[in-house]
Design a protein around this motif. Structure first.
Motif, short mmCIF file in Angstrom:
data_model
loop_
_atom_site.label_atom_id
_atom_site.label_comp_id
_atom_site.label_asym_id
_atom_site.label_seq_id
_atom_site.Cartn_x
_atom_site.Cartn_y
_atom_site.Cartn_z
N GLY A 10 0.84 -1.21 0.00
CA GLY A 10 0.00 0.00 0.00
C GLY A 10 0.86 1.25 0.00
O GLY A 10 1.80 1.36 0.80
N GLY A 12 -0.25 4.78 0.08
CA GLY A 12 -0.93 6.05 0.34
C GLY A 12 -0.02 6.81 1.30
O GLY A 12 1.21 6.58 1.35
N LEU A 13 -0.61 7.69 2.10
CA LEU A 13 0.22 8.48 3.04
C LEU A 13 0.95 7.59 4.03
O LEU A 13 2.09 7.88 4.40
N ALA A 14 0.31 6.51 4.48
CA ALA A 14 0.94 5.64 5.48
C ALA A 14 2.14 4.92 4.85
O ALA A 14 3.24 4.91 5.42
N ASP A 33 1.70 -1.93 -4.62
CA ASP A 33 0.50 -1.08 -4.54
C ASP A 33 -0.33 -1.30 -5.79
O ASP A 33 0.20 -1.36 -6.90
N GLN A 34 -1.64 -1.39 -5.58
CA GLN A 34 -2.47 -1.74 -6.73
C GLN A 34 -2.76 -0.54 -7.64
O GLN A 34 -3.42 -0.69 -8.66
N SER A 39 -7.63 6.63 -0.23
CA SER A 39 -8.16 7.81 0.44
C SER A 39 -7.21 9.00 0.28
O SER A 39 -7.63 10.15 0.07
N SER A 40 -5.89 8.72 0.31
CA SER A 40 -4.90 9.81 0.28
C SER A 40 -4.99 10.67 -0.97
O SER A 40 -4.72 11.86 -0.92
N GLY A 45 -5.96 17.14 1.96
CA GLY A 45 -4.61 17.24 2.52
C GLY A 45 -4.48 18.36 3.52
O GLY A 45 -3.37 18.83 3.80
N ILE A 46 -5.61 18.78 4.07
CA ILE A 46 -5.56 19.90 5.03
C ILE A 46 -4.85 19.45 6.30
O ILE A 46 -5.12 18.35 6.81
N PHE A 164 -2.04 -6.98 -4.12
CA PHE A 164 -1.29 -7.95 -3.31
C PHE A 164 -2.14 -9.20 -3.12
O PHE A 164 -3.29 -9.12 -2.70
N GLY A 311 -7.31 7.57 9.97
CA GLY A 311 -8.54 8.32 10.21
C GLY A 311 -8.72 9.46 9.24
O GLY A 311 -8.42 9.34 8.05
N SER A 312 -9.20 10.58 9.75
CA SER A 312 -9.47 11.72 8.86
C SER A 312 -8.33 12.74 8.91
O SER A 312 -8.47 13.84 8.41
N ARG A 313 -7.20 12.36 9.54
CA ARG A 313 -6.09 13.30 9.67
C ARG A 313 -4.77 12.66 9.26
O ARG A 313 -3.77 12.77 9.97
N GLY A 314 -4.78 11.98 8.14
CA GLY A 314 -3.59 11.23 7.73
C GLY A 314 -2.35 12.10 7.54
O GLY A 314 -1.24 11.66 7.82
N VAL A 315 -2.53 13.33 7.07
CA VAL A 315 -1.37 14.18 6.79
C VAL A 315 -0.56 14.42 8.06
O VAL A 315 0.67 14.30 8.06
C1 FAD Z 1 -12.98 12.71 1.40
C2 FAD Z 1 -11.75 12.64 2.26
C3 FAD Z 1 -11.13 13.80 2.65
C4 FAD Z 1 -10.01 13.76 3.47
N1 FAD Z 1 -9.40 14.92 3.79
C5 FAD Z 1 -8.28 14.89 4.57
C6 FAD Z 1 -7.58 16.07 4.85
O1 FAD Z 1 -7.95 17.16 4.40
N2 FAD Z 1 -6.49 16.00 5.66
C7 FAD Z 1 -6.03 14.80 6.15
O2 FAD Z 1 -5.04 14.79 6.88
N3 FAD Z 1 -6.68 13.65 5.87
C8 FAD Z 1 -7.78 13.67 5.09
N4 FAD Z 1 -8.42 12.51 4.79
C9 FAD Z 1 -7.97 11.27 5.42
C10 FAD Z 1 -6.75 10.72 4.70
O3 FAD Z 1 -7.08 10.55 3.36
C11 FAD Z 1 -6.35 9.39 5.34
O4 FAD Z 1 -6.12 9.54 6.72
C12 FAD Z 1 -5.04 8.85 4.73
O5 FAD Z 1 -4.92 9.26 3.42
C13 FAD Z 1 -5.00 7.36 4.79
O6 FAD Z 1 -3.80 6.94 4.19
P1 FAD Z 1 -3.47 5.40 4.04
O7 FAD Z 1 -2.16 5.32 3.37
O8 FAD Z 1 -3.64 4.70 5.33
O9 FAD Z 1 -4.63 4.81 3.08
P2 FAD Z 1 -4.89 5.03 1.53
O10 FAD Z 1 -4.62 6.41 1.12
O11 FAD Z 1 -6.26 4.50 1.26
O12 FAD Z 1 -3.81 4.14 0.81
C14 FAD Z 1 -3.86 2.74 0.78
C15 FAD Z 1 -3.11 2.27 -0.45
O13 FAD Z 1 -3.01 0.85 -0.40
C16 FAD Z 1 -3.36 0.31 -1.64
N5 FAD Z 1 -3.86 -1.05 -1.39
C17 FAD Z 1 -4.87 -1.42 -0.57
N6 FAD Z 1 -5.02 -2.76 -0.60
C18 FAD Z 1 -4.08 -3.24 -1.45
C19 FAD Z 1 -3.74 -4.53 -1.92
N7 FAD Z 1 -4.37 -5.65 -1.51
N8 FAD Z 1 -2.75 -4.67 -2.83
C20 FAD Z 1 -2.06 -3.57 -3.25
N9 FAD Z 1 -2.34 -2.30 -2.84
C21 FAD Z 1 -3.33 -2.15 -1.96
C22 FAD Z 1 -4.42 1.28 -2.16
O14 FAD Z 1 -4.57 1.16 -3.56
C23 FAD Z 1 -3.83 2.61 -1.74
O15 FAD Z 1 -2.92 3.10 -2.69
C24 FAD Z 1 -9.53 12.51 3.93
C25 FAD Z 1 -10.14 11.35 3.52
C26 FAD Z 1 -11.24 11.40 2.68
C27 FAD Z 1 -11.89 10.12 2.21
#
Ligand code: FAD
Length: 348
Positions: A10, A12-14, A33-34, A39-40, A45-46, A164, A311-315
């Motif tokens: 994966g 995204g931001l994490a 990563d697929q 969500s990211s 991104g606030i 994956f 959660g809603s504060r990934g950045v």
């Molecule tokens: C509408 C909306 C607005 C938001 N606004 C904000 C904001 O303003 N500020 C803020 O800080 N946060 C915000 N967030 C929250 C933020 O997006 C998340 O906290 C953060 O992006 C999560 O990151 P992540 O890497 O955990 O997940 P994701 O960003 O979802 O990344 C997961 C990654 O893993 C990949 N993946 C998953 N399963 C598999 C698999 N089996 N095989 C290969 N790849 C896989 C996915 O394709 C993706 O690329 C918002 C969220 C939403 C939905």
């Protein structure tokens, strides 16, 4: 066979925060990563460590804020690209009673860095603020889409774009193998898609769907982020990010007509200039039952780890969470108990 220290699933931001943490410690990694976008890539991104509904800081808001900005700045510098866009947030008041609460909160030691005490009554062209507004400082947005794309491009040979396949991973006590990759460990960073991960899907990742609109409003000319019933954030070239809904029941990735209408109603309570909708998109925030990240190590497999629940504060959360997990894995440091997956019933 490719041999690395860590396999990251994966990006995204994490996943990015973990990869960057490994890079800074000269540890090798490979990412799967697929490339469907999570969500990211739809987030505004606030970064804002305050909760403007309750006039307080988010959990570890100040600490996360202090760690996050330098973290992204290092990446900006290395990739020679801007990702951080500092903007004040204009909090539009919806009731006069909030003025007093604002004044009290802005006087508190923990909040005074962020909340400007002044209640403003002047009129901004294009913005509806009959009850005035106040300013939150040290906020802005990280262009998460550009950040993830640029970072991925800079390490493209270390990323495999595919879904994956959990059944292809073999775990032994000394290492894991996945297709042609051997790694000492795997760190899963799949966002809400963790619900399909057989190692961790018993954890209470609830998820919260958010629908957003990208609008074009040439007369708005906004140089700040508006916070009313939703956020409206400038993206440049007269485009604005407007959102988001918080939906608990529907966990599909479908946009809905009701969602669009709900957003338009909120936009029209905040601005009074014409706009057109350019895009309507949605994704699911990886939110957790107790609103804290999910970090840790599988109960039965000491080299299978999790970095999720941003959660809603990934950045703001991801850089500190990645550091905690790294120190836990590499330096045997205890995770803060609030984020350790062991706070829930044992899995496996
Ligand atoms: C509408 C909306 C607005 C938001 N606004 C904000 C904001 O303003 N500020 C803020 O800080 N946060 C915000 N967030 C929250 C933020 O997006 C998340 O906290 C953060 O992006 C999560 O990151 P992540 O890497 O955990 O997940 P994701 O960003 O979802 O990344 C997961 C990654 O893993 C990949 N993946 C998953 N399963 C598999 C698999 N089996 N095989 C290969 N790849 C896989 C996915 O394709 C993706 O690329 C918002 C969220 C939403 C939905």
């Amino acid at each position: 066979m490719k041999q690395v220290d860590t396999l990251i699933v994966g990006f995204g931001l994490a996943g990015l925060a973990y990869a960057e943490t490994l890079r800074q410690h000269h540890q090798s990694f490979h990412i799967v990563d697929q490339a469907k976008g999570g969500s990211s890539v739809i987030a505004a991104g606030i970064y804002n460590p305050t909760v403007l509904k309750r006039f307080n800081l988010t959990w570890k808001g100040d600490e996360f804020h202090t760690a996050a900005l330098p973290f992204y700045k290092v990446i900006e510098k290395r990739l020679s690209k801007q990702f951080i866009y500092p903007y004040p947030i204009l909090k539009l008041f919806s009731q006069a009673a909030d003025h007093n609460q604002w004044s009290v909160a802005s006087d508190r030691e923990d909040m005074s860095n962020f909340l400007d005490p002044k209640i403003n009554k002047d009129v901004f062209k294009g913005i509806k603020s009959p009850l005035g507004y106040a300013i939150v400082n040290q906020c802005g947005r990280v262009d998460t889409t550009a950040l993830i794309q640029a970072y991925a491009a800079s390490i493209s040979t270390y990323i495999t774009q595919t879904s994956f396949d959990y059944s292809k991973m073999k775990v032994s006590s000394s290492h894991i193998t996945y297709k042609d990759i051997t790694a000492k460990r795997v760190v899963f960073c799949e966002g809400y898609a963790m619900v399909h991960n057989p190692f961790f899907n018993q954890l209470p990742l609830i998820g919260s769907k958010g629908q957003i609109l990208i609008i074009n409003a040439p007369e708005l000319k906004l140089e700040s982020i508006l916070k009313g019933p939703i956020f409206i954030a400038p993206l440049g070239n007269d485009k604005y990010w407007a959102g988001a809904s918080f939906e608990q029941e529907d966990k599909s990735l479908s946009i809905t007509a009701e969602g669009a209408q709900w957003l338009k109603d909120k936009i029209e309570r905040m601005i009074d200039v014409p706009y057109t909708v350019e895009k309507h998109i949605t994704h699911i925030r990886p939110t957790v039952k107790d609103r804290r990240p999910l970090l840790g190590t599988h109960d039965q497999y000491p080299n299978v780890h999790l970095l999720n629940g941003m959660g809603s504060r990934g950045v703001l959360t991801a850089p500190s969470a990645a550091k905690w997990l790294f120190n836990h894995i590499k330096r045997q440091e205890n995770l803060p108990k609030e984020v350790d997956i062991n706070r829930f019933e044992k899995i496996g």
